[in-house]
Write an enzyme that holds these catalytic residues in place. Structure first.
Site, mmCIF file in Angstrom:
data_model
loop_
_atom_site.group_PDB
_atom_site.id
_atom_site.type_symbol
_atom_site.label_atom_id
_atom_site.label_comp_id
_atom_site.label_asym_id
_atom_site.label_seq_id
_atom_site.Cartn_x
_atom_site.Cartn_y
_atom_site.Cartn_z
ATOM 1 N N SER A 108 0.875 -1.187 0.000
ATOM 2 C CA SER A 108 0.000 0.000 0.000
ATOM 3 C C SER A 108 0.900 1.219 0.000
ATOM 4 C CB SER A 108 -0.853 -0.014 1.276
ATOM 5 O OG SER A 108 -1.460 1.243 1.492
ATOM 6 N N TYR A 134 -1.984 -1.151 10.491
ATOM 7 C CA TYR A 134 -1.964 -1.281 9.027
ATOM 8 C C TYR A 134 -0.640 -0.747 8.464
ATOM 9 C CZ TYR A 134 -3.953 -1.060 4.253
ATOM 10 O OH TYR A 134 -4.211 -1.223 2.917
HETATM 11 P P1 NAD Z 1 -11.488 -6.119 0.202
HETATM 12 O O1 NAD Z 1 -12.072 -5.989 1.572
HETATM 13 O O2 NAD Z 1 -12.325 -5.817 -0.981
HETATM 14 O O3 NAD Z 1 -10.869 -7.569 -0.008
HETATM 15 C C1 NAD Z 1 -10.128 -8.206 0.979
HETATM 16 C C2 NAD Z 1 -10.044 -9.673 0.636
HETATM 17 O O4 NAD Z 1 -9.292 -10.320 1.681
HETATM 18 C C3 NAD Z 1 -11.400 -10.370 0.590
HETATM 19 O O5 NAD Z 1 -11.392 -11.370 -0.407
HETATM 20 C C4 NAD Z 1 -11.514 -10.987 1.971
HETATM 21 O O6 NAD Z 1 -12.380 -12.111 2.028
HETATM 22 C C5 NAD Z 1 -10.071 -11.403 2.182
HETATM 23 N N1 NAD Z 1 -9.749 -11.634 3.585
HETATM 24 C C6 NAD Z 1 -9.893 -10.810 4.646
HETATM 25 N N2 NAD Z 1 -9.513 -11.427 5.777
HETATM 26 C C7 NAD Z 1 -9.112 -12.674 5.409
HETATM 27 C C8 NAD Z 1 -8.603 -13.788 6.121
HETATM 28 N N3 NAD Z 1 -8.442 -13.767 7.444
HETATM 29 N N4 NAD Z 1 -8.309 -14.899 5.419
HETATM 30 C C9 NAD Z 1 -8.484 -14.959 4.076
HETATM 31 N N5 NAD Z 1 -8.960 -13.932 3.365
HETATM 32 C C10 NAD Z 1 -9.265 -12.798 4.021
HETATM 33 O O7 NAD Z 1 -10.187 -5.200 0.255
HETATM 34 P P2 NAD Z 1 -9.213 -4.634 -0.882
HETATM 35 O O8 NAD Z 1 -9.298 -3.157 -0.806
HETATM 36 O O9 NAD Z 1 -9.418 -5.323 -2.172
HETATM 37 O O10 NAD Z 1 -7.812 -5.027 -0.240
HETATM 38 C C11 NAD Z 1 -6.949 -5.993 -0.798
HETATM 39 C C12 NAD Z 1 -5.516 -5.661 -0.417
HETATM 40 O O11 NAD Z 1 -5.175 -4.397 -0.974
HETATM 41 C C13 NAD Z 1 -5.283 -5.540 1.090
HETATM 42 O O12 NAD Z 1 -4.039 -6.090 1.431
HETATM 43 C C14 NAD Z 1 -5.288 -4.036 1.304
HETATM 44 O O13 NAD Z 1 -4.538 -3.672 2.429
HETATM 45 C C15 NAD Z 1 -4.626 -3.585 0.019
HETATM 46 N N6 NAD Z 1 -4.856 -2.176 -0.324
HETATM 47 C C16 NAD Z 1 -6.101 -1.694 -0.518
HETATM 48 C C17 NAD Z 1 -6.267 -0.345 -0.862
HETATM 49 C C18 NAD Z 1 -7.606 0.253 -1.112
HETATM 50 O O14 NAD Z 1 -7.681 1.482 -1.247
HETATM 51 N N7 NAD Z 1 -8.663 -0.496 -1.220
HETATM 52 C C19 NAD Z 1 -5.150 0.480 -0.970
HETATM 53 C C20 NAD Z 1 -3.891 -0.059 -0.765
HETATM 54 C C21 NAD Z 1 -3.751 -1.386 -0.437
#
Ligand code: NAD
Length: 258
Positions: A140, A153
């Site tokens: 991130s 985080y």
């Molecule tokens: P999201 O909530 O849409 O998806 C998260 C996914 O992780 C889902 O499939 C969920 O079921 C799974 N998950 C959560 N806990 C779990 C566990 N204990 N075991 C197995 N699976 C689990 O979120 P997202 O925004 O798509 O995030 C995905 C990644 O991207 C994360 O690592 C997040 O930190 C990173 N990220 C997101 C953003 C953003 O703006 N959305 C920005 C930077 C980084």
């Protein structure tokens, strides 16, 4: 381009993980999906993105080492191992340090950081044996800079950036590469929650909260999309990227350029 390769994308039932899984499937990779929620729906969406590919699923809870071990055994047995490992599963919790629940800290470190250690240590032997592998850690912008109230985080994401660099060094003389992607804001369920909390706290409409949230950090004023991140993951999986090692690649609308 990725025909015959198998990609394991953790947390691919939603958001960024689902976008990356679809992009890899579209290049011909078999995909093992993981995550909570609608597994059948995610599997179907990934299968639709590719043709003639195999799509599997394992519901390992990424906070539990024994379940991760079981998932990696499944990958080995049913798919002959993982060629492209995308460590993406992640959660968020927002509170000041002195109010931060200890169990939320532990969960964020386990899911956002320690899970990548387990999948990587278990995927590496077969990648090294094939002398080909791609490890892509979804970090991130919070792996590069901080924001208040996101202590766990930010600590986990800075941690995975360091872990990516060590993985890249240990594999430098092999056909295995390791890199991290650092997205800015992407409008996924993880961020939707933060938008809604902001709207409620400030008594403003959700649409305004969404605009404010993006503009506060991203000069572009626009969200990054899972499709764009998928395209970056495809590039990092390509032969052209074989000397891209230990890169910490932000795709963030200019967030960390400031
Ligand atoms: P999201 O909530 O849409 O998806 C998260 C996914 O992780 C889902 O499939 C969920 O079921 C799974 N998950 C959560 N806990 C779990 C566990 N204990 N075991 C197995 N699976 C689990 O979120 P997202 O925004 O798509 O995030 C995905 C990644 O991207 C994360 O690592 C997040 O930190 C990173 N990220 C997101 C953003 C953003 O703006 N959305 C920005 C930077 C980084």
């Amino acid at each position: 381009m990725l025909k015959g390769k198998t990609a394991l994308v953790t947390g691919s039932t939603s958001g960024i993980g689902l976008g990356i899984a679809q992009a890899l499937a579209a290049q011909g990779a078999n995909v093992i999906a993981n995550g909570f929620g609608d597994a059948d729906g995610a599997k179907a969406e990934i299968a639709r993105a590719g043709s003639g590919i195999q799509v599997g699923y394992h519901g390992a809870d990424m906070s539990k080492a024994t379940e991760i071990e079981d998932m990696m055994r499944y990958a080995e047995k049913d798919f002959g191992g993982v060629d492209i490992l995308v460590n993406n599963a992640g959660i968020q919790f927002v509170a000041p340090i002195d109010e931060f629940p200890a169990d939320r800290w532990d969960a964020i470190i386990a899911i956002n950081l320690t899970s990548a250690f387990h999948t990587t240590r278990l995927a590496l032997p077969s990648m090294k044996a094939k002398n080909w592998g791609r490890i892509i850690n979804v970090a991130s912008t919070h792996g590069l800079v901080a924001s208040a109230n996101k202590s766990a985080y930010v600590a986990a994401k800075h941690g995975i950036v360091g872990f990516t660099k060590v993985t890249a060094l240990e594999t430098a003389q092999t056909g295995v590469t390791a890199n991290a992607i650092c997205p800015g804001w992407v409008l996924t369920p993880l961020v939707q929650k933060q938008v809604e909390a902001r709207a409620q706290q400030q008594g403003i409409p959700v649409e305004q909260a969404k605009r404010d949230l993006v503009l506060e950090k991203q000069p572009s004023g626009q969200f990054v999309t899972p499709e764009e991140l998928g395209a970056l993951a495809v590039f990092l999986s390509s032969e052209a990227a074989r000397q891209v090692r230990g890169a910490i690649w932000n795709m963030d609308g200019g967030w960390v350029a400031q």
